[in-house]
Design a protein around this motif. Structure first.
Motif, PDB file in Angstrom:
ATOM      1  N   ILE A  57      27.177  47.982  39.325  1.00 34.73           N
ATOM      2  CA  ILE A  57      28.293  47.402  38.567  1.00 34.73           C
ATOM      3  C   ILE A  57      27.948  47.443  37.085  1.00 34.73           C
ATOM      4  CG2 ILE A  57      29.705  45.347  38.213  1.00 34.73           C
ATOM      5  CD1 ILE A  57      28.898  44.468  41.044  1.00 34.73           C
ATOM      6  N   PRO A  58      28.838  47.989  36.233  1.00 32.06           N
ATOM      7  CA  PRO A  58      28.553  48.037  34.793  1.00 32.06           C
ATOM      8  C   PRO A  58      28.335  46.644  34.222  1.00 32.06           C
ATOM      9  CG  PRO A  58      30.469  49.389  35.338  1.00 32.06           C
ATOM     10  CD  PRO A  58      30.124  48.619  36.568  1.00 32.06           C
ATOM     11  N   LYS A  59      27.336  46.523  33.335  1.00 27.49           N
ATOM     12  CA  LYS A  59      27.015  45.223  32.732  1.00 27.49           C
ATOM     13  C   LYS A  59      28.227  44.651  31.994  1.00 27.49           C
ATOM     14  CE  LYS A  59      23.544  42.930  29.848  1.00 27.49           C
ATOM     15  NZ  LYS A  59      24.505  42.167  29.051  1.00 27.49           N
ATOM     16  N   ARG A  60      29.025  45.551  31.379  1.00 25.52           N
ATOM     17  CA  ARG A  60      30.187  45.072  30.625  1.00 25.52           C
ATOM     18  C   ARG A  60      31.171  44.329  31.543  1.00 25.52           C
ATOM     19  NH1 ARG A  60      31.829  49.667  28.686  1.00 25.52           N
ATOM     20  NH2 ARG A  60      33.229  50.070  30.431  1.00 25.52           N
ATOM     21  N   ASP A  61      31.322  44.831  32.788  1.00 22.12           N
ATOM     22  CA  ASP A  61      32.219  44.172  33.737  1.00 22.12           C
ATOM     23  C   ASP A  61      31.694  42.794  34.128  1.00 22.12           C
ATOM     24  OD1 ASP A  61      33.616  46.478  33.561  1.00 22.12           O
ATOM     25  OD2 ASP A  61      33.412  47.095  35.665  1.00 22.12           O
ATOM     26  N   ILE A  62      30.381  42.690  34.264  1.00 17.74           N
ATOM     27  CA  ILE A  62      29.785  41.391  34.624  1.00 17.74           C
ATOM     28  C   ILE A  62      29.946  40.408  33.459  1.00 17.74           C
ATOM     29  CG2 ILE A  62      27.617  40.226  35.208  1.00 17.74           C
ATOM     30  CD1 ILE A  62      26.761  42.882  36.572  1.00 17.74           C
ATOM     31  N   ASP A  63      29.683  40.894  32.246  1.00 17.51           N
ATOM     32  CA  ASP A  63      29.833  40.028  31.065  1.00 17.51           C
ATOM     33  C   ASP A  63      31.292  39.600  30.889  1.00 17.51           C
ATOM     34  OD1 ASP A  63      27.153  40.271  30.567  1.00 17.51           O
ATOM     35  OD2 ASP A  63      27.367  41.872  29.070  1.00 17.51           O
ATOM     36  N   GLY A  64      32.226  40.422  31.357  1.00 18.75           N
ATOM     37  CA  GLY A  64      33.647  40.087  31.221  1.00 18.75           C
ATOM     38  C   GLY A  64      34.063  38.899  32.070  1.00 18.75           C
ATOM     39  N   LEU A  65      33.214  38.529  33.021  1.00 16.48           N
ATOM     40  CA  LEU A  65      33.497  37.367  33.885  1.00 16.48           C
ATOM     41  C   LEU A  65      32.797  36.102  33.386  1.00 16.48           C
ATOM     42  CD1 LEU A  65      33.058  39.220  37.308  1.00 16.48           C
ATOM     43  CD2 LEU A  65      35.225  38.590  36.222  1.00 16.48           C
ATOM     44  N   GLU A  66      32.476  36.081  32.100  1.00 13.94           N
ATOM     45  CA  GLU A  66      31.680  34.982  31.532  1.00 13.94           C
ATOM     46  C   GLU A  66      32.320  33.618  31.786  1.00 13.94           C
ATOM     47  OE1 GLU A  66      28.614  33.058  29.950  1.00 13.94           O
ATOM     48  OE2 GLU A  66      28.675  35.214  30.296  1.00 13.94           O
TER      49      GLU A  66
ATOM     50  N   TRP B  53      31.067  32.399  35.014  1.00 10.25           N
ATOM     51  CA  TRP B  53      29.642  32.040  34.990  1.00 10.25           C
ATOM     52  C   TRP B  53      29.447  30.683  34.313  1.00 10.25           C
ATOM     53  CZ3 TRP B  53      29.616  35.256  38.388  1.00 10.25           C
ATOM     54  CH2 TRP B  53      29.796  36.628  38.260  1.00 10.25           C
ATOM     55  N   GLN B  54      30.319  30.360  33.342  1.00  9.60           N
ATOM     56  CA  GLN B  54      30.232  29.051  32.667  1.00  9.60           C
ATOM     57  C   GLN B  54      30.544  27.923  33.644  1.00  9.60           C
ATOM     58  OE1 GLN B  54      29.383  28.390  29.556  1.00  9.60           O
ATOM     59  NE2 GLN B  54      29.294  30.426  28.645  1.00  9.60           N
ATOM     60  N   VAL B  55      31.553  28.156  34.489  1.00  8.18           N
ATOM     61  CA  VAL B  55      31.972  27.099  35.422  1.00  8.18           C
ATOM     62  C   VAL B  55      31.013  26.989  36.603  1.00  8.18           C
ATOM     63  CG1 VAL B  55      33.847  26.356  36.960  1.00  8.18           C
ATOM     64  CG2 VAL B  55      34.390  27.414  34.764  1.00  8.18           C
ATOM     65  N   PHE B  56      30.495  28.155  37.043  1.00 12.22           N
ATOM     66  CA  PHE B  56      29.584  28.177  38.194  1.00 12.22           C
ATOM     67  C   PHE B  56      28.219  28.718  37.775  1.00 12.22           C
ATOM     68  CE2 PHE B  56      33.894  29.016  39.910  1.00 12.22           C
ATOM     69  CZ  PHE B  56      34.053  27.863  40.654  1.00 12.22           C
ATOM     70  N   PRO B  57      27.447  27.931  37.040  1.00 13.09           N
ATOM     71  CA  PRO B  57      26.132  28.421  36.632  1.00 13.09           C
ATOM     72  C   PRO B  57      25.258  28.695  37.867  1.00 13.09           C
ATOM     73  CG  PRO B  57      26.360  26.063  36.178  1.00 13.09           C
ATOM     74  CD  PRO B  57      27.699  26.545  36.602  1.00 13.09           C
ATOM     75  N   GLY B  58      24.578  29.789  37.848  1.00 15.38           N
ATOM     76  CA  GLY B  58      23.730  30.150  38.974  1.00 15.38           C
ATOM     77  C   GLY B  58      24.362  31.190  39.899  1.00 15.38           C
ATOM     78  N   VAL B  59      25.695  31.266  39.896  1.00 14.89           N
ATOM     79  CA  VAL B  59      26.377  32.228  40.779  1.00 14.89           C
ATOM     80  C   VAL B  59      26.083  33.652  40.356  1.00 14.89           C
ATOM     81  CG1 VAL B  59      28.633  33.088  41.524  1.00 14.89           C
ATOM     82  CG2 VAL B  59      28.205  30.636  41.480  1.00 14.89           C
ATOM     83  N   ARG B  60      26.031  33.877  39.027  1.00 12.33           N
ATOM     84  CA  ARG B  60      25.753  35.219  38.536  1.00 12.33           C
ATOM     85  C   ARG B  60      24.388  35.701  39.031  1.00 12.33           C
ATOM     86  NH1 ARG B  60      26.363  37.506  32.375  1.00 12.33           N
ATOM     87  NH2 ARG B  60      25.185  39.428  32.654  1.00 12.33           N
ATOM     88  N   ARG B  61      23.400  34.848  38.904  1.00 11.30           N
ATOM     89  CA  ARG B  61      22.039  35.221  39.333  1.00 11.30           C
ATOM     90  C   ARG B  61      22.007  35.434  40.843  1.00 11.30           C
ATOM     91  NH1 ARG B  61      19.896  31.143  37.469  1.00 11.30           N
ATOM     92  NH2 ARG B  61      19.629  29.937  39.394  1.00 11.30           N
ATOM     93  N   GLU B  62      22.726  34.553  41.595  1.00 17.23           N
ATOM     94  CA  GLU B  62      22.754  34.633  43.042  1.00 17.23           C
ATOM     95  C   GLU B  62      23.387  35.952  43.503  1.00 17.23           C
ATOM     96  OE1 GLU B  62      21.399  32.956  46.390  1.00 17.23           O
ATOM     97  OE2 GLU B  62      21.365  31.940  44.443  1.00 17.23           O
ATOM     98  N   LEU B  63      24.481  36.338  42.838  1.00 19.95           N
ATOM     99  CA  LEU B  63      25.156  37.587  43.201  1.00 19.95           C
ATOM    100  C   LEU B  63      24.280  38.802  42.854  1.00 19.95           C
ATOM    101  CD1 LEU B  63      28.810  36.760  42.061  1.00 19.95           C
ATOM    102  CD2 LEU B  63      27.995  36.997  44.392  1.00 19.95           C
TER     103      LEU B  63
END
Length: 218
Positions: free
Chosen positions: A196-205, A208-218
């Motif tokens: 998954i392109p990093k830009r797409d992941i950053d676009g869901l910021e 990630w703010q509301v669910f801290p830890g979900v980004r790392r878990e995924l």
């Protein structure tokens, strides 16, 4: 409320616009002989009392065509009679596929009106056989946003008369509301290598703010 024939070429049959007994064209001007859209609109304007309100479905050409129609449009905006413009999806009406708009008129407090409320509702519809159709949710959105004069990006805003004047009284909706969708950017490296392109992941910021830890878990 009116849905007159679009661009009626026979609108002046049986009348002399220059000596109209009802004074429909003396104040704002005479529409072109082959384009009757403003003839119907001016008929409504003349028929309204001082607090009257009206709505007329017309082709988009009334918003930007020049010459006599531009003069009429300028006079109506300066008078404050045009309260709002609602752009509708294409292919709604039988007999034509062109998009139409609703021109909302209101004489009440027209002298104090400082702008025109514009809605671009052209994207809200469903396919229904060969035609498009407004869903209940589309109608509710138009009505709610219009009644609340709600500014919604890519959908609706109050446009000041000064801005309209700078555009030579051209009321074409894309001049005031940018409803284009952002281009879907392709990441060639991700296509080639996978992942998954990093830009797409950053676009869901926001998530990630509301669910801290979900980004790392995924």
């Amino acid at each position: 409320v009116a849905n007159p024939p679009f661009s009626d070429k026979r609108w002046s049959t049986g009348i002399d616009p220059l000596s109209d007994p009802h004074d429909r064209f003396q104040t704002f001007g005479t529409p072109p002989a082959k384009q009757g859209d403003y003839a119907y609109l001016l008929h409504i304007v003349r028929s309204l009392k001082s607090t009257g309100k009206g709505a007329c479905i017309l082709p988009h050409g009334v918003l930007f065509r020049g010459n006599a129609e531009a003069d009429i449009r300028r006079a109506l905006v300066r008078k404050g009679y045009i309260k709002g413009i609602i752009g509708l999806p294409a292919n709604l009406f039988y007999g034509t596929g062109i998009p139409a708009c609703i021109v909302v008129l209101d004489k009440q407090d027209a002298h104090a009106r400082k702008g025109v409320f514009m809605i671009d509702a052209s994207a809200g519809f469903m396919k229904d056989g060969p035609k498009n159709r407004l869903r209940d949710q589309d109608i509710h959105k138009i009505v709610d946003v219009f009644n609340k004069r709600q500014d919604l990006p890519k959908y609706a805003r109050m446009v000041p008369v000064e801005e309209i004047e700078k555009n030579a009284f051209n009321l074409n909706l894309p001049r005031y509301i940018d409803s284009t969708e952002p281009e879907d950017l392709q990441d060639i490296e991700a296509h080639l290598k996978g992942g998954i392109p990093k830009r797409d992941i950053d676009g869901l910021e926001a998530y990630w703010q509301v669910f801290p830890g979900v980004r790392r878990e995924l």
